[in-house]
Design a protein around this motif. Structure first.
Motif, PDB file in Angstrom:
ATOM      1  N   GLY B 359      -8.167  -4.739   6.972  1.00 21.99           N
ATOM      2  CA  GLY B 359      -8.098  -4.373   5.691  1.00 21.99           C
ATOM      3  C   GLY B 359      -6.668  -3.928   5.445  1.00 21.99           C
ATOM      4  N   THR B 360      -6.330  -3.632   4.093  1.00 21.84           N
ATOM      5  CA  THR B 360      -4.988  -3.556   3.682  1.00 21.84           C
ATOM      6  C   THR B 360      -4.176  -2.481   4.437  1.00 21.84           C
ATOM      7  OG1 THR B 360      -5.807  -4.135   1.493  1.00 21.84           O
ATOM      8  CG2 THR B 360      -3.646  -3.399   1.494  1.00 21.84           C
ATOM      9  N   LEU B 361      -3.192  -2.725   4.688  1.00 22.09           N
ATOM     10  CA  LEU B 361      -2.231  -1.925   5.557  1.00 22.09           C
ATOM     11  C   LEU B 361      -1.168  -1.116   4.712  1.00 22.09           C
ATOM     12  CD1 LEU B 361      -2.155  -4.156   8.859  1.00 22.09           C
ATOM     13  CD2 LEU B 361      -3.763  -2.102   8.481  1.00 22.09           C
ATOM     14  N   SER B 362      -1.329  -0.163   4.163  1.00 20.26           N
ATOM     15  CA  SER B 362      -0.620   0.848   3.400  1.00 20.26           C
ATOM     16  C   SER B 362      -0.188   1.652   4.298  1.00 20.26           C
ATOM     17  CB  SER B 362      -1.207   1.082   2.040  1.00 20.26           C
ATOM     18  OG  SER B 362      -1.194  -0.269   1.310  1.00 20.26           O
ATOM     19  N   THR B 363       1.414   2.128   4.099  1.00 17.01           N
ATOM     20  CA  THR B 363       1.659   3.197   4.819  1.00 17.01           C
ATOM     21  C   THR B 363       1.691   4.391   3.951  1.00 17.01           C
ATOM     22  OG1 THR B 363       3.791   3.045   4.409  1.00 17.01           O
ATOM     23  CG2 THR B 363       3.043   2.012   6.434  1.00 17.01           C
ATOM     24  N   ALA B 364       2.010   5.577   4.378  1.00 20.04           N
ATOM     25  CA  ALA B 364       2.011   6.864   3.376  1.00 20.04           C
ATOM     26  C   ALA B 364       3.488   6.779   2.612  1.00 20.04           C
ATOM     27  CB  ALA B 364       2.161   7.965   4.497  1.00 20.04           C
ATOM     28  N   SER B 365       4.121   5.736   2.807  1.00 24.63           N
ATOM     29  CA  SER B 365       5.360   5.660   2.068  1.00 24.63           C
ATOM     30  C   SER B 365       5.489   4.702   0.874  1.00 24.63           C
ATOM     31  CB  SER B 365       6.662   5.135   3.034  1.00 24.63           C
ATOM     32  OG  SER B 365       7.609   4.631   2.320  1.00 24.63           O
ATOM     33  N   ALA B 366       6.149   5.100  -0.048  1.00 20.25           N
ATOM     34  CA  ALA B 366       6.115   4.141  -1.386  1.00 20.25           C
ATOM     35  C   ALA B 366       6.480   2.891  -1.254  1.00 20.25           C
ATOM     36  CB  ALA B 366       7.068   4.942  -2.487  1.00 20.25           C
ATOM     37  N   ASP B 367       7.197   2.463  -0.150  1.00 21.25           N
ATOM     38  CA  ASP B 367       7.648   1.120   0.103  1.00 21.25           C
ATOM     39  C   ASP B 367       6.922   0.552   1.188  1.00 21.25           C
ATOM     40  OD1 ASP B 367       8.620   2.437   2.463  1.00 21.25           O
ATOM     41  OD2 ASP B 367      10.758   1.794   2.419  1.00 21.25           O
ATOM     42  N   GLY B 368       5.765   1.076   1.497  1.00 17.78           N
ATOM     43  CA  GLY B 368       4.610   0.582   2.577  1.00 17.78           C
ATOM     44  C   GLY B 368       3.384   0.312   1.830  1.00 17.78           C
ATOM     45  N   LEU B 369       3.383  -0.044   0.704  1.00 17.14           N
ATOM     46  CA  LEU B 369       2.105  -0.110  -0.294  1.00 17.14           C
ATOM     47  C   LEU B 369       1.888  -1.779  -0.089  1.00 17.14           C
ATOM     48  CD1 LEU B 369       2.780   1.813  -3.354  1.00 17.14           C
ATOM     49  CD2 LEU B 369       1.724   2.529  -1.099  1.00 17.14           C
ATOM     50  N   GLY B 370       0.708  -2.023   0.420  1.00 11.91           N
ATOM     51  CA  GLY B 370       0.160  -3.436   0.775  1.00 11.91           C
ATOM     52  C   GLY B 370      -0.568  -4.346  -0.143  1.00 11.91           C
ATOM     53  N   SER B 371      -0.474  -3.905  -1.510  1.00 14.97           N
ATOM     54  CA  SER B 371      -1.147  -4.705  -2.222  1.00 14.97           C
ATOM     55  C   SER B 371      -0.512  -4.394  -3.916  1.00 14.97           C
ATOM     56  CB  SER B 371      -2.669  -4.227  -2.683  1.00 14.97           C
ATOM     57  OG  SER B 371      -2.946  -3.027  -3.364  1.00 14.97           O
ATOM     58  N   LEU B 372      -0.597  -5.196  -4.686  1.00 17.58           N
ATOM     59  CA  LEU B 372       0.180  -4.910  -6.068  1.00 17.58           C
ATOM     60  C   LEU B 372      -0.652  -3.862  -6.901  1.00 17.58           C
ATOM     61  CD1 LEU B 372       1.374  -8.695  -7.209  1.00 17.58           C
ATOM     62  CD2 LEU B 372       2.512  -6.449  -6.999  1.00 17.58           C
ATOM     63  N   LEU B 373      -2.096  -3.841  -6.780  1.00 15.37           N
ATOM     64  CA  LEU B 373      -2.901  -2.864  -7.065  1.00 15.37           C
ATOM     65  C   LEU B 373      -2.185  -1.349  -7.155  1.00 15.37           C
ATOM     66  CD1 LEU B 373      -5.720  -2.241  -8.724  1.00 15.37           C
ATOM     67  CD2 LEU B 373      -6.625  -2.016  -6.283  1.00 15.37           C
ATOM     68  N   GLU B 374      -1.742  -1.165  -5.783  1.00 12.79           N
ATOM     69  CA  GLU B 374      -1.144   0.004  -5.142  1.00 12.79           C
ATOM     70  C   GLU B 374       0.434   0.026  -5.891  1.00 12.79           C
ATOM     71  OE1 GLU B 374      -2.451  -0.871  -1.416  1.00 12.79           O
ATOM     72  OE2 GLU B 374      -2.212   1.055  -0.930  1.00 12.79           O
ATOM     73  N   ILE B 375       1.327  -0.843  -5.633  1.00 12.05           N
ATOM     74  CA  ILE B 375       2.472  -0.763  -6.171  1.00 12.05           C
ATOM     75  C   ILE B 375       2.711  -0.688  -7.863  1.00 12.05           C
ATOM     76  CG2 ILE B 375       4.538  -2.211  -6.503  1.00 12.05           C
ATOM     77  CD1 ILE B 375       3.481  -3.556  -3.736  1.00 12.05           C
ATOM     78  N   SER B 376       1.727  -1.202  -8.557  1.00 14.13           N
ATOM     79  CA  SER B 376       1.750  -1.161  -9.916  1.00 14.13           C
ATOM     80  C   SER B 376       0.843  -0.187 -10.479  1.00 14.13           C
ATOM     81  CB  SER B 376       1.554  -2.466 -10.591  1.00 14.13           C
ATOM     82  OG  SER B 376       0.119  -2.856 -10.600  1.00 14.13           O
ATOM     83  N   GLN B 377       0.410   0.781  -9.667  1.00 14.51           N
ATOM     84  CA  GLN B 377      -0.493   1.810  -9.986  1.00 14.51           C
ATOM     85  C   GLN B 377      -1.549   1.412 -11.092  1.00 14.51           C
ATOM     86  OE1 GLN B 377       1.601   5.285 -11.096  1.00 14.51           O
ATOM     87  NE2 GLN B 377       3.347   4.664  -9.780  1.00 14.51           N
ATOM     88  N   GLY B 378      -2.440   0.175 -10.515  1.00 14.52           N
ATOM     89  CA  GLY B 378      -3.368  -0.296 -11.026  1.00 14.52           C
ATOM     90  C   GLY B 378      -3.077  -1.232 -12.412  1.00 14.52           C
ATOM     91  N   GLY B 379      -1.783  -1.393 -12.260  1.00  7.71           N
ATOM     92  CA  GLY B 379      -1.262  -2.334 -13.550  1.00  7.71           C
ATOM     93  C   GLY B 379      -0.438  -1.558 -14.408  1.00  7.71           C
ATOM     94  N   LYS B 380      -0.525  -0.258 -14.162  1.00  3.76           N
ATOM     95  CA  LYS B 380       0.264   0.803 -15.351  1.00  3.76           C
ATOM     96  C   LYS B 380       1.798   0.619 -15.060  1.00  3.76           C
ATOM     97  CE  LYS B 380      -2.147   4.413 -14.651  1.00  3.76           C
ATOM     98  NZ  LYS B 380      -3.013   4.357 -13.361  1.00  3.76           N
ATOM     99  N   ALA B 381       2.151   0.529 -13.915  1.00  2.98           N
ATOM    100  CA  ALA B 381       3.728   0.535 -13.561  1.00  2.98           C
ATOM    101  C   ALA B 381       4.235  -0.914 -13.193  1.00  2.98           C
ATOM    102  CB  ALA B 381       3.875   1.625 -12.661  1.00  2.98           C
ATOM    103  N   PRO B 382       4.414  -1.794 -13.719  1.00  2.00           N
ATOM    104  CA  PRO B 382       4.837  -3.078 -13.414  1.00  2.00           C
ATOM    105  C   PRO B 382       6.065  -3.183 -12.628  1.00  2.00           C
ATOM    106  CG  PRO B 382       4.344  -3.239 -15.655  1.00  2.00           C
ATOM    107  CD  PRO B 382       4.183  -1.801 -15.305  1.00  2.00           C
ATOM    108  N   LEU B 383       6.427  -3.924 -11.592  1.00  4.01           N
ATOM    109  CA  LEU B 383       7.556  -3.865 -10.835  1.00  4.01           C
ATOM    110  C   LEU B 383       8.396  -4.658 -11.572  1.00  4.01           C
ATOM    111  CD1 LEU B 383       8.311  -3.786  -7.401  1.00  4.01           C
ATOM    112  CD2 LEU B 383       7.088  -6.061  -7.473  1.00  4.01           C
TER     113      LEU B 383
END
Lengths: 425, 425
Positions: B359-383
Motif C-alpha cells: 500500500g502507499t507509503l506516505s509519512t506524516a510529513s508534507a514531503d513524504g506523500l506517496g501519491s499525487l492524490l495526496e500531494i495535490s489534495q485531490g487535484g485542488k492544489a496542483p504542484l
C-alpha cells in the motif's frame, strides 16, 4: 453461434449410458483434466459416466491442435480459440457416435468413478463479478433498505479480483475459516472461526484466447474469448466480510476457497441454449456504447440449482434439499460478453485459462435466492430443513451441491455436472 | 535475522565499480531474471553495473539448489526458503569478493545496459495491502473530513486482490486507461481516457515457501516466508476508482498495470537495516493475539522516493523532481510479518513467487506523500515543477521513477534499483 449436426437430437453414442445421460450426452462433450490409477493428469472429455482420455486417441484425432491436448492443463488448448474447439467437437461427435470407431476408442474410456478430477486450467487470475441484480438488491437492502442498489450498478458491471491459488475443483473440503469479526454489541473485534459461513451460487466462465495488455476487447469480439462455462461456489464468511470489506472490498471473507465444477462446457455445446439477455426495466439506462452490441442471444439459458445436505440428512438417507433454482439469464443484469469487454476496457489483459465468476445468481423469486444470506434474511429467518434442522448459515458437516442444466425445445438437454463441498470445522 | 560477514563493510569486490555502487555493492546481491543477446531468460545477481549469469557458473556454485536457478523464473528457488538463499549469498560473496575466482567468474558478467530485465517470478497472485496509515488518513479525509480512518483500520491489515497478469517490470509503458467516470456535475457517467492518472509509491514483497490451503502461517513463522523486497508502483486512475469502487473495491482503476523493480533484495541483504516497527500512538488498540509477536525488528528501514520527470524536463536536461521521500517503517502501521500472517489467517494459501504490495507509503510529513492524490489534495492544489509546469495528476509523457535505499551506521548501504514508467496516451 452456429447450431450444427453435433446437436442433432437423433444423434446417439455407442458409449453405454451416454444417451439420456442428464449431464453428458453426446451433444455436450465438455473438456476436463483428470487422472486415474496409472494415468497422470491429462485432458479428457466427459461422455455419459465415462471420461475419454484424449492423449490416448491423439492419432484418431490427428490434427495440429492435438499437441495442446497432451498438456496436464487446458490453457494451451483454450488459447487456440473457437476453430480448434469446433474441430475437436466435430471429430469427437463422429468418433463417439459412429460405432465403427468403437474398437479404437473404447479402450480410452475411463469410468468417472475411477478418476480424480483436477482444475481444468492453471488459473492465472480469478475475477468475480456481481451481475446478479436481485442478489445485489437483496444484499443492499440489508444495509440500505430504501436505496439498495448503489448509483453505479446499472452502468458498471461491478467486479473485483479474487484469489487464484485457492480455486479448487468440486469435492475439496471447505475448511471453516477463522478471522476477525465484530459482534454488533462488542466494542472490539474478536478472532475465531466464522459463525456465518455461506455459499454463493454462481457460474464460472473460462477465458480462451484473451487480449494483450493495453488492447481492450470490443464487445463484438467478446464472445470469441469465452472458452466455456462451469458452476462456481464463492464460499463466503459473512461475519468476516462485514467487518473487513470497507473500503477495499471482500478479502479473507472469500479467498479461503472457491470451488468449481470440473467440466468446461463449451460455447459450442451451449449454442442451442443461448437466449435473450436480462430484460432491463423501463427507465433503466442503456448500456454505454462500449458495452452495447455483441451477440443476438447473449443470455445464458442455464437453470442453476443449489442443494443442501446435512450430516444428519445423509445418515438418514434423506435426499439433498433444494435451496434455490433459477435461470441464469433472468438473474444476470450484465451478459458474459459485457463482463469480458468491461474487464478489458482499460487494457487489462485476460489470459487463456483465466476464470471469471458471474456473481451470485438470484432470481426475483423467493425460491431463486442464491445464498443463505438472502434465504435467511441475514440470519434473522432460519430455514427449516426436511430433517427438522434449522439453518441460518452453514454448519460443520453440511454439504452444499450446485447443479446446472440447459434445456430447449427440440434439443437434447445438457448439464454442467456438479460442484460439491462439505464444511469441516 | 543474522548479520554475518557478508555485511562486513571492509568487504570489497573485484568487479569494477561494485564498491561504492549506490544500489548493488557486494553487500546486496539481489536476485533477478534477465535476458540478453544470445542468452534466454535466466537467473542473475546484480553486482555494480553488471549481472552475474547464475546458470553459467553452476559448477562454481555447485550445490543441490543450483538446479532451481536453471529456471527462467525464480519461483522454484524462492520456494526453497532461507537456507538456500543464505548458502547462495555466502557463495556469491566469496566468488565476487575473492579475486582468485575472477578468471572463472568474470566471463559470466553481463553489463546491465546490455540486458533486458524480466519479472523475477511467474506471479500466481498479487495482493495489495493498505498499511500506510498516513495515506489511508489523507485519502479518507477527502471523503470524511471528521473521521478519516474507518473503524476496522487499527484492527485489520486491510488488503485486496490485485491483477497478476498485468504486473510488469520497470520500464513498461503506462498506457493511459479508458473507463467510466462520473464528473460531479454530470447526471450519467462517460467513457473515455482517465483524466486523473496517478502513481502510488509502495514496496513489494516476494513470497518464499508459503503455506498449504487451510494452514495459516503463525506470526512467529511469517518472516520465514518472505523471500525479498522490491519497489512497486500501483498505477491508479482516480476518476475510474471513485465511480467503480463501491461496494467491492478498486478494479479497473488499478488492474491495467502494476510496475515493480526487477531485483529481489533478500531479507539477508536487509538484515542490518531492519528496525523498530511503527510506533502506535497511545490509545491505539494492541494487535489481536494472532498478529502479536514475530521478529524483534520487523520494521523496514528503507527510504523510498518518488521522482517525476516530464517530457519538457527531459528535453531540457532537467533532472527528475523529487515528489516524496520517507522511511517505510514510519509509514507502515502493520509490518510485513503481520501482513503475511493476516493474509493466511483464514487458510488462504500463499505460494512461492506471489507478490504482495504494502500500500502507499506516505509519512506524516508534507514531503513524504506517496501519491499525487495526496500531494495535490485531490487535484485542488496542483504542484508546480521546476520547469514551471503544473501537475495535479500525470500527463502523457510524464515519467515516474521510484527509488529505495537502506542505510545504517557501520554498514554499507544498499539500494532496491529503480521502478520507472512513462505515461503514453
Amino acid at each position: 453461434m452456429t447450431i450444427d449436426h453435433t446437436h442433432d437430437p437423433a444423434l446417439r453414442s455407442w458409449v453405454e449410458g451416454a444417451d439420456g445421460h442428464p449431464d453428458f450426452p453426446i451433444q455436450n462433450l465438455p473438456l476436463c483434466i483428470f487422472s486415474s490409477e496409472g494415468l497422470e493428469r491429462r485432458a479428457g472429455v466427459a461422455i455419459g459416466d465415462f471420461l475419454l482420455d484424449l492423449p490416448a486417441i491423439a492419432e484418431a484425432l490427428g490434427e495440429a491442435w492435438v499437441e495442446e491436448l497432451a498438456s496436464p492443463v487446458l490453457n494451451g488448448f483454450l488459447a487456440l480459440g473457437r476453430d480448434a474447439r469446433v474441430a475437436l467437437r466435430h471429430r469427437l461427435s463422429e468418433l463417439l457416435g459412429d460405432v465403427s470407431h468403437r474398437d479404437v476408442i473404447e479402450a480410452a474410456l475411463i469410468g468417472q468413478s475411477e478418476a480424480t478430477m483436477h482444475l481444468p486450467t492453471l488459473v492465472g487470475d480469478y475475477t468475480d463479478f456481481y451481475v446478479g441484480i436481485h442478489h445485489a438488491t437483496n444484499v443492499g437492502r440489508q444495509f440500505r433498505p430504501d436505496n439498495p442498489l448503489l448509483p453505479n450498478y446499472k452502468y458498471v458491471p461491478i467486479g473485483y479480483h479474487g484469489r487464484a491459488s485457492s480455486v479448487r475443483v468440486s469435492g475439496e473440503p471447505v475448511i471453516r475459516p477463522s478471522g476477525q469479526r465484530k459482534p454488533p454489541e462488542a466494542e472490539t473485534p474478536v478472532f475465531g472461526p466464522s459463525r456465518r459461513l455461506d455459499y454463493e451460487l454462481e457460474l464460472g466462465v473460462w477465458i480462451g484466447p484473451g487480449n494483450a495488455l493495453g488492447q481492450p476487447i470490443p464487445i463484438d469480439e467478446a464472445a470469441s474469448h469465452v472458452a466455456g462455462y462451469c458452476l462456481l461456489n464463492d464460499w463466503s464468511a459473512r461475519d468476516l466480510q462485514a467487518w473487513e470489506y470497507q473500503p477495499l472490498g471482500p478479502f479473507l471473507a472469500k479467498n479461503f476457497l472457491t470451488s468449481v465444477s470440473p467440466f468446461v462446457v463449451t460455447p459450442e455445446a451451449m449454442a442451442p441454449f443461448m437466449t435473450a439477455p436480462f430484460a432491463r426495466p423501463d427507465g433503466d439506462p442503456a448500456p454505454l456504447d462500449y458495452l452495447a452490441g455483441g451477440s443476438d442471444a447473449p443470455g445464458l439459458g442455464l437453470t442453476v440449482e443449489a442443494y443442501l445436505s446435512t450430516a444428519t440428512m445423509r445418515e438418514a438417507g434423506t435426499k439433498p434439499h433444494r435451496l434455490s433454482r433459477g435461470v441464469a439469464a433472468e438473474a444476470m443484469y450484465w451478459t458474459v460478453e459485457q463482463i469480458v469487454t468491461h474487464h478489458s476496457a482499460n487494457g487489462c489483459n485476460l489470459q487463456p485459462g483465466d476464470l471469471i465468476g458471474t456473481g451470485t445468481l438470484s432470481t426475483a423469486s423467493a425460491d431463486g435466492l442464491g445464498s443463505l444470506l438472502e434465504i435467511s434474511q441475514g440470519g434473522k429467518a432460519p430455514l427449516t430443513l426436511p430433517s427438522g434442522e434449522q439453518r441460518a448459515f452453514l454448519e460443520d458437516g453440511d454439504e452444499l451441491i450446485l447443479r446446472g442444466r440447459a434445456e430447449a425445445p427440440g434439443y437434447v438437454s445438457i448439464g454442467l455436472g456438479e460442484c460439491r463441498g462439505v464444511v469441516v470445522g
